[in-house]
Design a protein around this motif. Structure first.
Motif, short mmCIF file in Angstrom:
data_model
loop_
_atom_site.label_atom_id
_atom_site.label_comp_id
_atom_site.label_asym_id
_atom_site.label_seq_id
_atom_site.Cartn_x
_atom_site.Cartn_y
_atom_site.Cartn_z
N SER A 165 -7.12 0.16 9.48
CA SER A 165 -6.19 -0.22 10.88
C SER A 165 -6.51 0.81 11.93
CB SER A 165 -4.51 -0.34 10.69
OG SER A 165 -3.93 1.21 10.41
N ARG A 185 -0.46 1.49 5.16
CA ARG A 185 0.38 2.29 5.09
C ARG A 185 1.92 2.02 6.43
NH1 ARG A 185 0.36 8.66 4.65
NH2 ARG A 185 -1.53 7.94 6.35
N ASP A 244 0.42 2.22 0.22
CA ASP A 244 0.03 3.69 -0.16
C ASP A 244 -0.92 3.61 -1.27
OD1 ASP A 244 -0.56 6.63 -0.18
OD2 ASP A 244 1.34 7.25 -0.22
N ASN A 284 -12.12 4.04 1.81
CA ASN A 284 -11.66 4.18 3.76
C ASN A 284 -10.42 5.18 3.94
OD1 ASN A 284 -12.84 5.07 6.45
ND2 ASN A 284 -10.88 3.46 6.06
N TYR A 331 -10.20 19.21 1.30
CA TYR A 331 -10.86 18.31 1.52
C TYR A 331 -12.38 18.15 1.61
CZ TYR A 331 -12.64 14.48 5.39
OH TYR A 331 -13.60 13.96 5.87
P1 NDP Z 1 -7.87 7.47 10.80
O1 NDP Z 1 -6.83 9.30 10.19
O2 NDP Z 1 -8.65 7.10 12.04
O3 NDP Z 1 -7.33 6.35 9.69
C1 NDP Z 1 -7.39 6.44 8.49
C2 NDP Z 1 -6.91 5.03 7.85
O4 NDP Z 1 -6.45 5.48 6.64
C3 NDP Z 1 -5.83 4.64 8.34
O5 NDP Z 1 -5.91 3.12 8.68
C4 NDP Z 1 -4.46 4.84 7.44
O6 NDP Z 1 -3.39 3.92 8.24
C5 NDP Z 1 -4.92 4.97 6.44
N1 NDP Z 1 -4.45 5.70 5.15
C6 NDP Z 1 -4.42 7.24 5.44
N2 NDP Z 1 -3.64 7.14 4.20
C7 NDP Z 1 -3.46 6.41 3.19
C8 NDP Z 1 -3.08 6.00 2.10
N3 NDP Z 1 -2.53 7.19 1.67
N4 NDP Z 1 -2.68 5.09 1.70
C9 NDP Z 1 -3.90 4.13 2.83
N5 NDP Z 1 -3.88 3.40 3.87
C10 NDP Z 1 -3.71 5.57 4.22
O7 NDP Z 1 -8.89 7.82 9.91
P2 NDP Z 1 -10.88 7.84 10.40
O8 NDP Z 1 -11.44 6.81 10.59
O9 NDP Z 1 -11.20 9.53 10.90
O10 NDP Z 1 -11.05 8.91 8.84
C11 NDP Z 1 -12.07 7.63 8.03
C12 NDP Z 1 -12.69 7.78 6.84
O11 NDP Z 1 -13.24 8.57 6.99
C13 NDP Z 1 -11.49 8.95 5.81
O12 NDP Z 1 -11.46 8.98 4.53
C14 NDP Z 1 -12.02 10.34 6.42
O13 NDP Z 1 -11.79 11.32 5.75
C15 NDP Z 1 -13.81 10.42 6.73
N6 NDP Z 1 -15.05 10.90 7.94
C16 NDP Z 1 -14.06 10.99 8.50
C17 NDP Z 1 -14.48 11.56 9.98
C18 NDP Z 1 -14.08 11.75 11.43
O14 NDP Z 1 -14.85 12.41 11.87
N7 NDP Z 1 -13.23 11.11 11.55
C19 NDP Z 1 -15.95 12.16 9.82
C20 NDP Z 1 -16.22 11.76 8.04
C21 NDP Z 1 -15.57 11.41 7.32
P3 NDP Z 1 -1.65 4.22 7.80
O15 NDP Z 1 -1.84 6.25 8.36
O16 NDP Z 1 -1.37 3.88 8.46
O17 NDP Z 1 -2.08 4.86 6.69
#
Ligand code: NDP
Length: 264
Positions: free
Chosen positions: A16, A39, A65, A92, A157
Protein backbone atom coordinates in the motif's frame (compact mmCIF):
# COMPACT_ATOMS: atom_id res chain seq x y z
CA UNK A 1 11.31 -5.04 -23.28
CA UNK A 2 8.18 -7.16 -22.79
CA UNK A 3 8.69 -9.04 -19.55
CA UNK A 4 5.79 -11.37 -20.36
CA UNK A 5 4.09 -10.88 -17.02
CA UNK A 6 0.64 -10.10 -18.45
CA UNK A 7 -2.03 -12.15 -16.70
CA UNK A 8 0.31 -13.45 -13.98
CA UNK A 9 -1.06 -13.22 -10.44
CA UNK A 10 1.27 -11.45 -8.00
CA UNK A 11 0.76 -11.42 -4.23
CA UNK A 12 2.48 -8.47 -2.53
CA UNK A 13 2.56 -8.03 1.24
CA UNK A 14 2.81 -4.38 2.29
CA UNK A 15 1.69 -3.21 -1.14
CA UNK A 16 0.00 0.00 0.00
CA UNK A 17 2.95 2.40 0.26
CA UNK A 18 6.73 2.64 -0.17
CA UNK A 19 8.67 -0.11 -1.93
CA UNK A 20 5.71 -2.52 -1.97
CA UNK A 21 3.52 0.02 -3.75
CA UNK A 22 6.30 0.72 -6.27
CA UNK A 23 6.57 -3.03 -6.97
CA UNK A 24 2.78 -3.20 -7.34
CA UNK A 25 2.90 -0.32 -9.85
CA UNK A 26 5.78 -1.93 -11.75
CA UNK A 27 4.03 -5.29 -12.04
CA UNK A 28 0.67 -3.69 -12.92
CA UNK A 29 2.38 -1.70 -15.66
CA UNK A 30 3.51 -5.06 -17.10
CA UNK A 31 -0.09 -6.32 -17.00
CA UNK A 32 0.07 -8.53 -13.92
CA UNK A 33 -2.99 -8.92 -11.70
CA UNK A 34 -2.37 -8.16 -8.05
CA UNK A 35 -3.37 -9.42 -4.61
CA UNK A 36 -2.29 -6.75 -2.14
CA UNK A 37 -2.19 -6.99 1.64
CA UNK A 38 -1.61 -4.47 4.45
CA UNK A 39 -3.23 -3.70 7.81
CA UNK A 40 -4.71 -0.24 7.11
CA UNK A 41 -7.84 -1.21 5.18
CA UNK A 42 -8.76 2.29 3.96
CA UNK A 43 -5.34 3.13 2.55
CA UNK A 44 -5.08 -0.30 0.94
CA UNK A 45 -8.54 -0.08 -0.68
CA UNK A 46 -7.76 3.39 -2.07
CA UNK A 47 -4.45 2.21 -3.52
CA UNK A 48 -6.01 -0.94 -5.00
CA UNK A 49 -8.79 1.02 -6.71
CA UNK A 50 -6.27 3.54 -8.06
CA UNK A 51 -4.02 0.83 -9.55
CA UNK A 52 -7.00 -0.90 -11.12
CA UNK A 53 -8.14 2.34 -12.76
CA UNK A 54 -4.67 3.38 -13.90
CA UNK A 55 -3.44 0.08 -15.32
CA UNK A 56 -6.64 -1.82 -16.14
CA UNK A 57 -5.51 -4.92 -14.24
CA UNK A 58 -7.39 -6.79 -11.52
CA UNK A 59 -6.36 -5.81 -7.98
CA UNK A 60 -7.66 -7.33 -4.76
CA UNK A 61 -7.10 -5.84 -1.32
CA UNK A 62 -6.89 -7.96 1.83
CA UNK A 63 -6.61 -6.02 5.08
CA UNK A 64 -4.64 -8.36 7.32
CA UNK A 65 -1.65 -8.55 9.65
CA UNK A 66 0.82 -10.95 8.02
CA UNK A 67 2.68 -11.33 11.31
CA UNK A 68 -0.18 -13.56 12.47
CA UNK A 69 -1.29 -17.01 11.35
CA UNK A 70 -4.84 -15.69 10.86
CA UNK A 71 -3.56 -12.81 8.72
CA UNK A 72 -1.58 -14.97 6.30
CA UNK A 73 -4.52 -17.42 6.17
CA UNK A 74 -6.88 -14.57 5.23
CA UNK A 75 -4.54 -13.50 2.41
CA UNK A 76 -4.18 -17.07 1.13
CA UNK A 77 -7.97 -17.55 1.22
CA UNK A 78 -8.51 -14.33 -0.76
CA UNK A 79 -5.94 -15.37 -3.39
CA UNK A 80 -7.61 -18.77 -3.72
CA UNK A 81 -11.10 -17.35 -4.01
CA UNK A 82 -10.24 -14.51 -6.41
CA UNK A 83 -7.58 -16.11 -8.60
CA UNK A 84 -7.36 -19.83 -7.79
CA UNK A 85 -3.67 -19.42 -6.89
CA UNK A 86 -0.63 -17.22 -7.49
CA UNK A 87 2.38 -17.13 -9.82
CA UNK A 88 4.43 -14.59 -7.86
CA UNK A 89 4.84 -13.93 -4.14
CA UNK A 90 6.63 -10.82 -2.91
CA UNK A 91 7.28 -10.92 0.84
CA UNK A 92 7.83 -7.22 1.40
CA UNK A 93 6.01 -6.18 4.60
CA UNK A 94 8.47 -5.19 7.28
CA UNK A 95 9.65 -2.38 9.47
CA UNK A 96 12.71 -1.07 11.29
CA UNK A 97 13.32 -1.42 15.02
CA UNK A 98 15.15 0.47 17.73
CA UNK A 99 16.45 -1.20 20.90
CA UNK A 100 19.44 -2.65 22.67
CA UNK A 101 19.89 -6.39 23.00
CA UNK A 102 20.22 -6.13 26.77
CA UNK A 103 16.95 -4.25 27.19
CA UNK A 104 14.63 -5.72 24.56
CA UNK A 105 12.21 -8.33 25.99
CA UNK A 106 11.40 -11.68 24.37
CA UNK A 107 8.08 -10.35 23.04
CA UNK A 108 9.86 -7.79 20.89
CA UNK A 109 12.11 -10.44 19.32
CA UNK A 110 9.08 -12.64 18.72
CA UNK A 111 7.08 -9.84 17.04
CA UNK A 112 9.84 -9.11 14.50
CA UNK A 113 10.46 -12.82 13.95
CA UNK A 114 6.76 -13.26 13.17
CA UNK A 115 6.69 -10.28 10.78
CA UNK A 116 9.97 -10.81 8.93
CA UNK A 117 10.31 -14.60 8.95
CA UNK A 118 7.11 -16.46 9.86
CA UNK A 119 5.01 -14.45 7.38
CA UNK A 120 7.35 -15.63 4.60
CA UNK A 121 7.38 -19.22 5.91
CA UNK A 122 3.58 -19.43 6.13
CA UNK A 123 2.93 -17.79 2.76
CA UNK A 124 5.46 -20.01 0.99
CA UNK A 125 3.98 -23.13 2.57
CA UNK A 126 0.47 -22.13 1.52
CA UNK A 127 1.12 -20.71 -1.97
CA UNK A 128 4.04 -22.75 -3.37
CA UNK A 129 1.98 -25.94 -4.00
CA UNK A 130 -0.39 -23.91 -6.20
CA UNK A 131 2.58 -22.38 -8.05
CA UNK A 132 3.87 -25.89 -8.70
CA UNK A 133 0.57 -26.96 -10.22
CA UNK A 134 0.56 -23.82 -12.41
CA UNK A 135 3.93 -24.91 -13.84
CA UNK A 136 6.23 -22.75 -11.68
CA UNK A 137 6.53 -19.39 -10.03
CA UNK A 138 8.67 -16.76 -8.36
CA UNK A 139 9.09 -15.91 -4.66
CA UNK A 140 11.06 -12.79 -3.69
CA UNK A 141 12.02 -11.58 -0.23
CA UNK A 142 12.60 -7.92 0.50
CA UNK A 143 15.27 -8.13 3.21
CA UNK A 144 17.79 -5.30 3.71
CA UNK A 145 21.46 -4.45 3.50
CA UNK A 146 21.20 -4.67 7.32
CA UNK A 147 20.98 -8.46 6.96
CA UNK A 148 24.72 -8.30 6.22
CA UNK A 149 25.91 -4.87 7.39
CA UNK A 150 24.11 -4.14 10.67
CA UNK A 151 22.95 -0.73 11.84
CA UNK A 152 23.73 -0.24 15.53
CA UNK A 153 20.34 0.97 16.68
CA UNK A 154 18.30 -1.93 15.32
CA UNK A 155 19.77 -5.33 16.28
CA UNK A 156 16.43 -7.14 16.09
CA UNK A 157 15.84 -5.84 12.58
CA UNK A 158 19.36 -6.88 11.53
CA UNK A 159 19.00 -10.39 12.97
CA UNK A 160 15.52 -11.13 11.62
CA UNK A 161 16.40 -9.81 8.14
CA UNK A 162 19.53 -12.02 8.15
CA UNK A 163 17.27 -14.95 9.02
CA UNK A 164 14.96 -14.03 6.15
CA UNK A 165 17.89 -14.13 3.71
CA UNK A 166 18.88 -17.60 4.93
CA UNK A 167 15.26 -18.73 4.71
CA UNK A 168 15.21 -17.48 1.12
CA UNK A 169 18.31 -19.56 0.29
CA UNK A 170 16.91 -22.73 1.87
CA UNK A 171 13.54 -22.26 0.18
CA UNK A 172 15.25 -21.73 -3.18
CA UNK A 173 17.01 -25.09 -2.88
CA UNK A 174 13.77 -26.82 -1.91
CA UNK A 175 11.62 -25.34 -4.68
CA UNK A 176 13.79 -24.99 -7.79
CA UNK A 177 12.94 -28.57 -8.78
CA UNK A 178 9.33 -27.39 -9.12
CA UNK A 179 10.41 -24.47 -11.35
CA UNK A 180 9.84 -21.97 -8.58
CA UNK A 181 12.68 -19.43 -8.43
CA UNK A 182 13.34 -17.89 -5.01
CA UNK A 183 15.64 -14.91 -4.41
CA UNK A 184 16.21 -12.11 -1.90
CA UNK A 185 16.82 -8.40 -2.48
CA UNK A 186 18.81 -6.27 -0.03
CA UNK A 187 18.06 -2.56 -0.54
CA UNK A 188 20.05 0.26 1.06
CA UNK A 189 18.54 3.70 1.70
CA UNK A 190 15.15 4.04 0.02
CA UNK A 191 13.13 7.26 0.27
CA UNK A 192 9.77 6.20 1.68
CA UNK A 193 7.31 8.39 3.62
CA UNK A 194 8.57 6.94 6.90
CA UNK A 195 12.07 8.37 6.39
CA UNK A 196 10.61 11.85 5.77
CA UNK A 197 8.36 11.56 8.84
CA UNK A 198 11.24 10.53 11.11
CA UNK A 199 13.52 13.25 9.70
CA UNK A 200 10.84 15.88 10.37
CA UNK A 201 10.54 14.70 13.98
CA UNK A 202 14.30 14.64 14.51
CA UNK A 203 14.85 18.14 13.08
CA UNK A 204 11.87 19.90 14.66
CA UNK A 205 13.17 22.86 16.71
CA UNK A 206 16.66 22.61 15.18
CA UNK A 207 18.52 24.73 12.60
CA UNK A 208 18.73 21.76 10.25
CA UNK A 209 15.95 21.14 7.73
CA UNK A 210 14.61 17.60 7.37
CA UNK A 211 15.90 17.54 3.81
CA UNK A 212 19.40 18.50 4.98
CA UNK A 213 19.24 15.79 7.63
CA UNK A 214 18.38 13.14 5.04
CA UNK A 215 21.08 14.41 2.69
CA UNK A 216 23.60 13.93 5.50
CA UNK A 217 22.36 10.38 6.08
CA UNK A 218 22.89 9.69 2.37
CA UNK A 219 26.30 11.40 2.26
CA UNK A 220 27.48 9.55 5.37
CA UNK A 221 26.44 6.13 4.09
CA UNK A 222 25.86 5.69 0.38
CA UNK A 223 28.73 6.50 -2.01
CA UNK A 224 26.12 7.48 -4.60
CA UNK A 225 25.18 10.36 -2.26
CA UNK A 226 21.42 10.00 -2.31
CA UNK A 227 18.51 7.77 -1.35
CA UNK A 228 16.97 5.48 -3.94
CA UNK A 229 13.52 6.23 -5.25
CA UNK A 230 11.25 3.20 -4.49
CA UNK A 231 10.79 2.76 -8.24
CA UNK A 232 14.53 2.10 -8.63
CA UNK A 233 14.19 -0.83 -6.21
CA UNK A 234 10.95 -2.01 -7.81
CA UNK A 235 12.65 -2.23 -11.23
CA UNK A 236 14.91 -5.00 -9.90
CA UNK A 237 11.98 -6.86 -8.34
CA UNK A 238 9.98 -6.72 -11.57
CA UNK A 239 12.94 -8.02 -13.57
CA UNK A 240 13.47 -10.88 -11.09
CA UNK A 241 9.77 -11.81 -11.46
CA UNK A 242 10.20 -12.27 -15.20
CA UNK A 243 11.58 -15.12 -17.27
CA UNK A 244 14.40 -12.76 -18.27
CA UNK A 245 15.79 -13.69 -14.82
CA UNK A 246 15.43 -17.43 -15.52
CA UNK A 247 18.90 -18.33 -14.18
CA UNK A 248 18.56 -16.21 -11.01
CA UNK A 249 18.06 -18.76 -8.22
CA UNK A 250 18.86 -18.67 -4.51
CA UNK A 251 20.76 -15.41 -4.66
CA UNK A 252 20.72 -12.17 -2.71
CA UNK A 253 20.87 -9.01 -4.81
CA UNK A 254 22.17 -5.82 -3.21
CA UNK A 255 20.78 -2.53 -4.48
CA UNK A 256 22.31 0.09 -2.24
CA UNK A 257 24.13 2.85 -4.15
CA UNK A 258 27.45 1.34 -3.09
CA UNK A 259 26.71 1.33 0.66
CA UNK A 260 27.79 -2.30 1.27
CA UNK A 261 31.42 -1.93 2.31
CA UNK A 262 32.57 -5.41 1.28
CA UNK A 263 32.24 -7.63 -1.76
CA UNK A 264 29.98 -10.66 -1.48
P1 NDP B 1 6.79 1.26 4.47
O1 NDP B 1 6.69 1.48 5.95
O2 NDP B 1 6.80 2.44 3.56
O3 NDP B 1 5.63 0.25 4.02
C1 NDP B 1 5.43 -0.95 4.70
C2 NDP B 1 4.27 -1.67 4.09
O4 NDP B 1 4.07 -2.90 4.80
C3 NDP B 1 2.97 -0.90 4.21
O5 NDP B 1 2.12 -1.24 3.14
C4 NDP B 1 2.39 -1.44 5.53
O6 NDP B 1 1.00 -1.20 5.57
C5 NDP B 1 2.77 -2.92 5.40
N1 NDP B 1 2.88 -3.64 6.65
C6 NDP B 1 3.68 -3.36 7.71
N2 NDP B 1 3.48 -4.26 8.69
C7 NDP B 1 2.55 -5.13 8.23
C8 NDP B 1 1.92 -6.28 8.78
N3 NDP B 1 2.20 -6.70 10.02
N4 NDP B 1 1.01 -6.95 8.04
C9 NDP B 1 0.70 -6.51 6.79
N5 NDP B 1 1.27 -5.44 6.21
C10 NDP B 1 2.17 -4.76 6.93
O7 NDP B 1 8.09 0.37 4.28
P2 NDP B 1 9.21 0.39 3.14
O8 NDP B 1 8.60 0.47 1.80
O9 NDP B 1 10.25 1.35 3.57
O10 NDP B 1 9.84 -1.06 3.37
C11 NDP B 1 9.34 -2.22 2.72
C12 NDP B 1 10.30 -3.35 3.02
O11 NDP B 1 11.59 -2.97 2.55
C13 NDP B 1 10.43 -3.65 4.51
O12 NDP B 1 10.52 -5.03 4.71
C14 NDP B 1 11.73 -2.97 4.88
O13 NDP B 1 12.36 -3.60 5.96
C15 NDP B 1 12.53 -3.12 3.59
N6 NDP B 1 13.60 -2.13 3.44
C16 NDP B 1 13.33 -0.77 3.43
C17 NDP B 1 14.34 0.14 3.27
C18 NDP B 1 14.12 1.64 3.25
O14 NDP B 1 15.10 2.41 3.31
N7 NDP B 1 12.88 2.12 3.14
C19 NDP B 1 15.73 -0.31 3.13
C20 NDP B 1 15.90 -1.74 3.15
C21 NDP B 1 14.86 -2.60 3.29
P3 NDP B 1 0.18 -1.14 6.97
O15 NDP B 1 0.96 -0.26 7.89
O16 NDP B 1 -1.16 -0.60 6.58
O17 NDP B 1 0.11 -2.55 7.45
Amino acid sequence: MDLQLRGKVAVITGGSVGIGLAIARGLAAEGADLALCARDADRLATVAAGLQDEFGVRVTATAADVATEAGTAALVDAVGTEYGGADILINNAGTGSEETILEAPDERWQAYWDLHVMAAVRLARALAPGMKSRGGGVILHNASICATQPLGYEPIYNVTKAALVMFSKCLANELIGDNIRVNAVNPGLVMTPDWAKTAKLLTADTDVSWQEHLQKVADDNAPIGRFADPEEIANLFVFLCSDRASYCVGSTYYIDGGWLRVTT
